[in-house]
Each structure stands twice: as structure tokens, then as C-alpha cells.
Design a protein around this motif. Structure first.
Motif, PDB file in Angstrom:
ATOM      1  N   PRO A 191       5.580   8.421   2.347  1.00  0.00           N
ATOM      2  CA  PRO A 191       4.155   8.797   2.358  1.00  0.00           C
ATOM      3  C   PRO A 191       3.378   7.913   3.329  1.00  0.00           C
ATOM      4  N   GLY A 192       2.194   8.360   3.695  1.00  0.00           N
ATOM      5  CA  GLY A 192       1.360   7.581   4.598  1.00  0.00           C
ATOM      6  C   GLY A 192      -0.052   8.126   4.626  1.00  0.00           C
TER       7      GLY A 192
ATOM      8  N   PHE B 205      -0.803  -4.141   5.356  1.00  0.00           N
ATOM      9  CA  PHE B 205      -0.601  -4.573   3.969  1.00  0.00           C
ATOM     10  C   PHE B 205      -1.535  -3.809   3.038  1.00  0.00           C
ATOM     11  N   LYS B 206      -2.813  -3.679   3.425  1.00  0.00           N
ATOM     12  CA  LYS B 206      -3.772  -2.952   2.589  1.00  0.00           C
ATOM     13  C   LYS B 206      -3.369  -1.484   2.442  1.00  0.00           C
ATOM     14  N   LEU B 207      -2.913  -0.879   3.531  1.00  0.00           N
ATOM     15  CA  LEU B 207      -2.469   0.510   3.462  1.00  0.00           C
ATOM     16  C   LEU B 207      -1.239   0.659   2.566  1.00  0.00           C
ATOM     17  N   SER B 208      -0.329  -0.321   2.647  1.00  0.00           N
ATOM     18  CA  SER B 208       0.897  -0.236   1.839  1.00  0.00           C
ATOM     19  C   SER B 208       0.605  -0.357   0.348  1.00  0.00           C
ATOM     20  N   GLU B 209      -0.476  -1.046  -0.006  1.00  0.00           N
ATOM     21  CA  GLU B 209      -0.849  -1.140  -1.418  1.00  0.00           C
ATOM     22  C   GLU B 209      -1.185   0.240  -1.983  1.00  0.00           C
ATOM     23  N   LYS B 210      -1.644   1.137  -1.116  1.00  0.00           N
ATOM     24  CA  LYS B 210      -1.993   2.486  -1.552  1.00  0.00           C
ATOM     25  C   LYS B 210      -0.849   3.469  -1.365  1.00  0.00           C
ATOM     26  N   TYR B 211      -0.095   3.317  -0.244  1.00  0.00           N
ATOM     27  CA  TYR B 211       0.881   4.345   0.112  1.00  0.00           C
ATOM     28  C   TYR B 211       2.329   3.927  -0.135  1.00  0.00           C
TER      29      TYR B 211
ATOM     30  N   MET C  29       6.172   3.042   4.282  1.00  0.00           N
ATOM     31  CA  MET C  29       5.017   3.868   4.613  1.00  0.00           C
ATOM     32  C   MET C  29       5.184   4.472   6.006  1.00  0.00           C
ATOM     33  N   SER C  30       4.797   5.731   6.146  1.00  0.00           N
ATOM     34  CA  SER C  30       4.835   6.399   7.448  1.00  0.00           C
ATOM     35  C   SER C  30       3.493   6.267   8.154  1.00  0.00           C
ATOM     36  N   LEU C  31       3.534   5.930   9.443  1.00  0.00           N
ATOM     37  CA  LEU C  31       2.350   5.907  10.292  1.00  0.00           C
ATOM     38  C   LEU C  31       2.690   6.608  11.597  1.00  0.00           C
ATOM     39  N   LYS C  32       1.666   7.083  12.271  1.00  0.00           N
ATOM     40  CA  LYS C  32       1.853   7.700  13.579  1.00  0.00           C
ATOM     41  C   LYS C  32       0.962   6.971  14.575  1.00  0.00           C
ATOM     42  N   PHE C  33       1.564   6.443  15.624  1.00  0.00           N
ATOM     43  CA  PHE C  33       0.815   5.778  16.679  1.00  0.00           C
ATOM     44  C   PHE C  33       0.928   6.630  17.942  1.00  0.00           C
ATOM     45  N   GLY C  34      -0.115   7.393  18.259  1.00  0.00           N
ATOM     46  CA  GLY C  34      -0.012   8.319  19.381  1.00  0.00           C
ATOM     47  C   GLY C  34       1.102   9.295  19.121  1.00  0.00           C
ATOM     48  N   ASN C  35       2.099   9.333  20.027  1.00  0.00           N
ATOM     49  CA  ASN C  35       3.234  10.242  19.821  1.00  0.00           C
ATOM     50  C   ASN C  35       4.458   9.544  19.244  1.00  0.00           C
TER      51      ASN C  35
ATOM     52  N   SER D  97       7.419  -3.192   3.566  1.00  0.00           N
ATOM     53  CA  SER D  97       6.469  -4.215   3.116  1.00  0.00           C
ATOM     54  C   SER D  97       6.881  -4.978   1.868  1.00  0.00           C
ATOM     55  N   THR D  98       8.077  -4.727   1.333  1.00  0.00           N
ATOM     56  CA  THR D  98       8.525  -5.437   0.140  1.00  0.00           C
ATOM     57  C   THR D  98       9.922  -6.000   0.383  1.00  0.00           C
ATOM     58  N   PRO D  99      10.341  -6.994  -0.408  1.00  0.00           N
ATOM     59  CA  PRO D  99      11.688  -7.552  -0.214  1.00  0.00           C
ATOM     60  C   PRO D  99      12.782  -6.492  -0.266  1.00  0.00           C
TER      61      PRO D  99
END
Length: 496
Positions: free
Chosen positions: A31-32, A54-60, A64-70, A77-79
Motif C-alpha cells: 500500500p502507499g 517515516f511519517k508516511l510509513s506509520e499510516k501505510y 510502502m509503495s511510492l512513485k517518484f516521477g516514472n 521501515s521496520t527490522p
């Protein structure tokens, strides 16, 4: 009529095949957050991407999936998820994506840190470990560390006699630079072309290497954007300064053939074919790419680590008092501090670990790239996906660390957690194939310098400053130094 039946049958068959392929290629991605058109999630990174992620990972979630441009990216984010990336799937996740400005600074990825996983990378890593980073080699450079630390202590004593504040950021960078220049380059920093711009060039290099460059995410207009933001010109400036320094160091070796016991001498032999690097013949660009890693990795590991430790100690008087009591009890009235003495400083080791936990020097590891389709934490990660490992998030995870914002060295008492890559709760140097090979070299200087600073001097803040005024914010780059320079006034103790 038969022709129409054939056409209809072909269309139906093609539709079925397309539907099957669509179902087959549909991935169970992590998810992301929602994405904006074209830029994806780049607008959510801010000036400190490790904190934003880190803040985004607390929610997602921990992956976590992110998209940077293409570019499709996942963030661990966890051990548990980090262990999957750095250990369980290390072989499939340890290559590097092509990064425009890293390629420029490393002479087209001819280095160790940014080079894709390959036979060349394996040979270079083996060579640098054997020639610079084995325990035997680290010990052989002991006299250089001791000489440079002694010179540094002399400067601190002069400052103490005048009650002058010392800019520890600047002086500790110079100290680590002096050591690595002698160990790796056979040249004194004071005699080099980086003498007056050293700190600026190293920090600028780290900022470029840690940047989220538009050129990497927008193939057509990315470089134009980077020219407008100034990233392109900053890259060229630091590249030219580094390149000039490497030329000077190499010229020094070519003119003085008696210099035989450092990495440049070895690399020059390889260029001539006098000694091998497996099946590879080194060129001057290979040599310079390797030298870049030796220079920047050796400097930031030690200089910024010591600065952060001293920052946390001056901000926590209880801990400062306790660690100085230990150092002075172990060392007693000795003038010469030995590495055997340092080995007995158990509380100091806890202080260093806690400093690494709160301020990991590389909060976001250099991006990795999946070399094939893999599964992490039950999610599908397609080939070519970029993988970010957020060490900062792991070290601040409240499910792992009680009171994660507090500086409490005692949390490491009576447990086996260490920073050498085997405990995934604490990974300041990474882990697996891409773990920083210079750990032993850097930490030898860290321990020797800190022991001298804590044994020989007391420390106080400049007049008008209170403990609460000590700034703990970091600047962002590949390595994150203290944003506001640490200035302290040294006071000579009775032992000196």
C-alpha cells in the motif's frame, strides 16, 4: 461468412489471452499514499525525506509503495522488512539503479558504493577490504591515527588555555580528513588542493549523492529542472574539486615511487597490469572512482559520529558525567591511551550505539534495485523497482525502542545488539553485501578521539547557552551531519 466467423473467433481468442495476461500481471503491491499526476509522491518528501517517509510509513505500513516521477519505489521501515531486503533477499536486491549525478561523481559508476552488482563490483570490494580494511591493516595505521589525534589534542589544549570555543564540526572533519588522506592517499591534507575547501566539498558531494534528482525521475526534462534548481552546477563544482585532488594525489605517487603502502600505489600497479583485479584492467577512471569511496566513506564515518556523540553528551549532563567517570577510572593517570584501554570502556560503547540509533549517519541507505521479481512481506516487488531502506525509521520505531526520542545509553546494557550488521534493530552501517566496508577503520578513530576528548577535557557551552539550547537537527544528504555547528569550550582537567 466463414471469414467473419474466423475474425470473430480471433477477436474472442485475443480477448481471452489479454484478460489472462492482465490477471497474471496484476501485482499485489504494498500500500502507499495517493499520487499526483506526473510527479507521483515527490511532493511528499520535503527537505528531510527520511522523516517524511517515516511519517508516511506509520499510516501505510512497514513496506510502502511510492512513485517518484516514472520510477516505482518501495520503502522498508521496520527490522523485519529491512531484514528481508538486506539479508533474506540480499542477492536479488543488492544492485543499484542508474543515478545521474552519482554516475558523474563516480566516473560512470566505476566505484564501490554506486556500481551495479557485478563481477567488477565483487573484485573491487574484495580488493579494498584486503588492502585497507582488514583488522591487520587497520592496526597497521595505528601510528597515523595516534599522531593526528595528538595534534588535534594540542589544538584543543591551546583553545582551552584561551577559553576559546571550538567548532567541533569543522575540526573533527579536518581530523578525519587528515587521517584518511595519509592512510589512503599518502598525502597530508594541509598540503592538498582541498585544504581550504575540504569541508564544503565533502558536504556538497554528500548532498549531491543523497539528492532526489529530477533527472532520475523525468528522463526528458529532468536535467533542465536540475539546472534550474542548481543541483547540476553543484555536482559539477564538487566533481571538479575532487578530480583535481585525485590528480594531485596520483601525480605525487608517480613522482615519488618510494610510496608503496597505500591504495593509490596499488591501483597504479593495476593500471599498469603489474597486479590483477580478476579479469578487469583498470583505467584512470576506475582508479578515481574507487578513490572517491575511500575518501568520503572514511571521513564521514568518524568525523560526524564524534560530533553527534559530543552533541548528545553536552545535551545530557547525566550521561556526560557517567561516561567521563568511566574513562578516567579506566585510563587513570596515563598519558598515552592505548587501544587495550579503550576496549574496556563499556559505557562509552553504549553511548556510541545510542548516538548511532538517534542519528544514523546514512538515514536512507543508497537505493537498491530489484534484479528480478521478488516477494517482500507477502507483497510483489517487480523487477527494476527501486528499494529504499529507511534506517532512521527503524531506529525511531516505538515498537522496537522504548522512548525512542530519548538519549538513554543504558538501553544497550545486558543485551547483544551491536552496529556490525547482524542486528536489524540497529544498522548505521547497513548490512549484507553492501554494508560499509570501512567500519573498522572509522570506528578505530572514533574510539581513540572520543576517549581523549573525555579524558583530557571537561566541556561547557558558550556563555549564554543552556543545555536546552543545544540544537539536535540534522542537515540532509547521503550522510546527515549536524545542521548547526557544535561549538564547545574545552577546560583542561587535572590529568593534563
Amino acid at each position: 461468412m466463414n471469414l467473419w466467423y474466423i475474425i470473430v473467433a480471433i477477436v474472442i481468442f485475443a480477448s481471452i489471452m489479454i484478460a489472462k495476461k492482465t490477471r497474471k500481471t496484476k501485482k499485489n503491491l504494498p500500500p502507499g499514499p495517493p499520487r499526483l499526476p506526473i510527479i507521483g509522491n515527490l511532493h511528499q518528501l520535503g527537505s528531510q525525506p527520511h522523516r517524511s517517509m517515516f511519517k508516511l510509513s506509520e499510516k501505510y505500513g512497514s513496506l510502502m509503495s511510492l512513485k517518484f516521477g516514472n520510477v516505482s519505489t518501495v520503502v522498508a521501515s521496520t527490522p523485519e522488512t529491512v531484514k528481508d531486503v538486506l539479508k533474506s533477499l540480499d542477492a536479488d536486491c543488492c544492485s543499484r539503479p542508474y543515478m545521474t549525478y552519482a554516475a558523474r561523481i563516480t566516473y560512470n559508476l566505476n566505484d564501490l558504493a554506486f556500481s551495479p552488482y557485478s563481477k567488477y563490483w565483487r573484485e573491487v570490494r574484495k580488493m579494498t577490504i584486503v588492502e585497507l580494511y582488514t583488522a591487520k591493516r587497520v592496526k597497521s595505521f595505528r601510528h597515523i591515527r595516534e599522531e593526528e589525534v595528538a595534534s588535534f589534542v594540542d589544538f584543543i589544549e591551546q583553545s582551552a588555555s584561551l577559553a576559546n570555543p571550538v567548532n567541533l564540526n569543522k575540526k573533527l572533519m579536518q581530523l578525519s580528513g587528515s587521517v584518511i588522506c595519509r592512510v589512503g592517499f599518502g598525502i597530508n591534507l594541509e598540503d592538498s588542493k582541498l585544504k581550504n575547501t575540504y569541508e564544503e566539498v565533502i558536504q556538497g558531494t554528500m548532498e549531491v549523492l543523497g539528492s532526489f534528482a529530477a533527472a532520475d525521475y523525468f528522463p526528458v526534462i529532468g536535467q533542465l529542472i536540475d539546472r534550474i534548481t542548481g543541483l547540476h552546477s553543484k555536482c559539477e563544482k564538487v566533481f571538479k574539486a575532487m578530480d583535481s585532488f585525485f590528480d594531485q594525489s596520483i601525480k605525487h605517487h608517480l613522482e615519488d615511487e618510494s610510496i608503496k603502502d597505500d591504495i593509490i600505489a596499488l591501483l597504479l600497479k593495476m593500471e599498469k597490469g603489474e597486479t590483477g583485479l580478476g579479469e578487469f584492467q583498470l583505467t584512470r577512471k576506475h582508479t578515481k572512482g574507487i578513490l572517491l569511496n575511500v575518501l568520503i566513506a572514511g571521513i564521514d564515518t568518524s568525523g560526524h559520529t564524534i560530533t553527534w556523540v559530543m552533541t548528545h553528551l553536552i545535551a545530557n549532563p547525566r550521561v556526560m558525567k557517567k561516561v567521563q567517570a568511566e574513562v578516567r577510572e579506566v585510563i587513570k593517570n596515563k598519558d598515552n591511551i592505548t587501544e587495550e584501554d579503550i576496549e574496556r570502556l563499556q559505557y562509552l560503547k553504549m553511548v556510541i550505539k545510542e548516538s548511532f540509533r538517534i542519528n544514523p549517519l546514512v538515514p536512507l541507505l543508497i537505493p537498491r534495485e530489484a534484479s528480478k521479481d521478488v516477494k517482500i512481506a507477502g507483497y510483489d516487488i517487480p523487477k527494476k523497482t527501486w528499494i529504499h531502506v529507511n534506517i532512521w525509521a527503524v531506529h525511531r520505531n516505538p515498537n522496537v525502542w522504548k522512548d525512542p526520542e530519548a538519549f538513554i545509553p543504558e538501553r544497550f546494557m545486558d543485551n547483544e545488539i551491536d552496529y556490525k550488521g547482524l542486528n536489524f534493530e540497529l544498522l548505521p552501517f547497513g548490512s549484507g553485501r553492501r554494508m560499509c566496508p570501512g567500519l573498522g577503520m572509522g570506528m578505530a578513530l572514533v574510539h581513540l578521539t572520543l576517549t581523549n576528548l573525555l579524558y583530557r577535557f571537561d566541556w561547557k557551552l558558550p556563555e549564554g547557552m543552556e543545555v536546552e539550547d543545544v540544537d539536535l537537527e540534522e542537515s540532509y544528504g547521503l550522510v546527515c551531519p549536524k545542521k548547526v555547528p557544535l561549538e564547545l569550550i574545552p577546560v583542561l582537567t587535572q590529568w593534563t
